[in-house]
Scaffold this motif. Structure first.
Motif, PDB file in Angstrom:
ATOM      1  N   LYS A  54       0.721  -1.254   0.090  1.00  0.00           N
ATOM      2  CA  LYS A  54       0.049   0.071   0.010  1.00  0.00           C
ATOM      3  C   LYS A  54       0.968   1.277  -0.069  1.00  0.00           C
ATOM      4  N   ALA A  55       1.927   1.238   0.745  1.00  0.00           N
ATOM      5  CA  ALA A  55       2.834   2.399   0.843  1.00  0.00           C
ATOM      6  C   ALA A  55       3.513   2.655  -0.350  1.00  0.00           C
TER       7      ALA A  55
ATOM      8  N   HIS B  88       2.194   2.007  -3.452  1.00  0.00           N
ATOM      9  CA  HIS B  88       1.123   2.463  -4.379  1.00  0.00           C
ATOM     10  C   HIS B  88       0.849   3.805  -3.860  1.00  0.00           C
ATOM     11  N   GLU B  89       0.651   4.324  -2.744  1.00  0.00           N
ATOM     12  CA  GLU B  89       0.501   5.559  -2.558  1.00  0.00           C
ATOM     13  C   GLU B  89       1.818   6.482  -2.797  1.00  0.00           C
ATOM     14  N   ALA B  90       2.827   6.001  -2.694  1.00  0.00           N
ATOM     15  CA  ALA B  90       4.062   6.860  -3.238  1.00  0.00           C
ATOM     16  C   ALA B  90       4.147   7.185  -4.748  1.00  0.00           C
ATOM     17  N   GLY B  91       3.208   6.681  -5.542  1.00  0.00           N
ATOM     18  CA  GLY B  91       3.246   7.008  -6.728  1.00  0.00           C
ATOM     19  C   GLY B  91       3.769   6.137  -7.894  1.00  0.00           C
TER      20      GLY B  91
ATOM     21  N   LEU C 275      -7.005  -3.025  -4.747  1.00  0.00           N
ATOM     22  CA  LEU C 275      -6.040  -1.568  -5.464  1.00  0.00           C
ATOM     23  C   LEU C 275      -6.181  -1.638  -7.115  1.00  0.00           C
TER      24      LEU C 275
END
Length: 311
Positions: free
Chosen positions: A19-20, A22-25, A58
């Motif tokens: 998840k991290a 993914h959230e970091a782009g 996701l």
């Protein structure tokens, strides 16, 4: 800018890292996870892994090869044209064809301060051994078992009463932050690699069923470390005769206590148990088929009284 990442992981521990990233782009082009396993009371339902479920939520495609012995599985991996593979508790030793199957290689998030606790159960082994500190490391993978050069480190203290479950959660979150930082440096071509030494290397073997029974004849500190190192899973346990029936009781939380008697003797009405030297107090327990209970509530329905012998 972002990296094209293949993520490889299976249990809950790995989800925070996925998840991290993914959230970091970063572009997660695919997720690899262990195949769905039988679950449920009868073991009839095939259940996807926690990482598998998180990836589907996701919108990321998931691949679940049994291994990479089939040429088509290796070709599919390489055809993803990823910059890097991020591996966190995937559950397979990767062949060289996969280790070299991305532009920048494979980076593993490992839950110990390497070279200490290489292998399958680093969190449990660190607690059982009485370590006061552990950590997360990002390592570039090679053909050995957790032997590759280290790219990043974050240290985490282990408290006197910390359980494996509590440490698992802390390390998962720490590992997510550390991997995001490491991938940002890798993207900038600024990720240093430090070769591991074999000095101080220890192997974290998978926990066996024959290790789970509590041996109160050991020193109290060793008994306490054993119980918290196996909490909540698979759980350290003892047996006691209750109402003429021998019952198995799992210990989920404990603390060091004072007192002495024959090992396994209940020393008071608050679940202090004598060990080979010293004593431990059991503060959260679970009977087979029951729910976890704090000691006070547990004792209302399960009389483990002063003077009883358990083990």
């Amino acid at each position: 800018m972002s990296l094209r990442i293949i993520f490889m992981g299976t249990p809950d521990f790995s989800v925070a890292v996925l998840k991290a990233l993914h959230e970091a782009g970063h572009e997660i082009v695919a997720v690899y996870s262990q195949p769905p396993r039988p679950a449920g009371r009868r073991g009839l339902e095939l259940t996807p892994s926690p990482v598998h479920r998180a990836a589907e939520a996701l919108g990321i495609p998931v691949l679940t090869p049994l291994n990479f012995k089939q040429a088509e599985d290796v070709e599919r991996f390489r055809a993803l044209s990823a910059d890097v593979a991020v591996v966190v508790a995937y559950g397979l030793l990767l062949p060289e064809s996969i280790l070299t199957g991305t532009r920048l290689g494979c980076y593993n998030g490992h839950a110990s301060l390497l070279p200490r606790w290489r292998g399958a159960a680093p969190i449990q082994r660190a607690i059982i051994a009485g370590d006061s500190e552990t950590g997360m490391m990002v390592m570039k993978m090679d053909k050995g078992l957790d032997t590759g050069p280290v790219a990043a480190t974050a240290r985490v203290a282990i408290g006197e009463n910390t359980t494996a479950g509590e440490l698992h959660d802390a390390l998962s979150e720490t590992g997510a932050r550390l991997m995001v930082e490491a991938m940002a440096k890798l993207e900038r071509a600024d990720l240093p690699l430090t070769p591991q030494s074999d000095n101080g290397a220890r192997y974290a073997a998978k926990i066996g069923k024959d290790e789970t029974r509590i041996d109160f004849s050991k020193a109290a500190e060793d008994v306490h470390n054993h119980m918290r190192g196996l909490s909540p899973f698979p759980g350290a346990w003892f047996e006691a005769e209750i109402g003429g029936k021998v019952e198995r009781i799992k210990v989920l939380h404990s603390e060091l206590a004072s007192g002495s008697a024959v090992a396994g003797t209940v020393l008071d009405d608050n679940l202090a148990i004598a060990c080979g030297s010293g004593a431990v107090r059991l503060t959260r327990l679970q009977k087979a088929g029951g729910k976890p209970l704090d000691a006070e509530e547990f004792l209302r329905g399960t009389p483990l009284i002063h003077g009883m012998k358990v083990g």
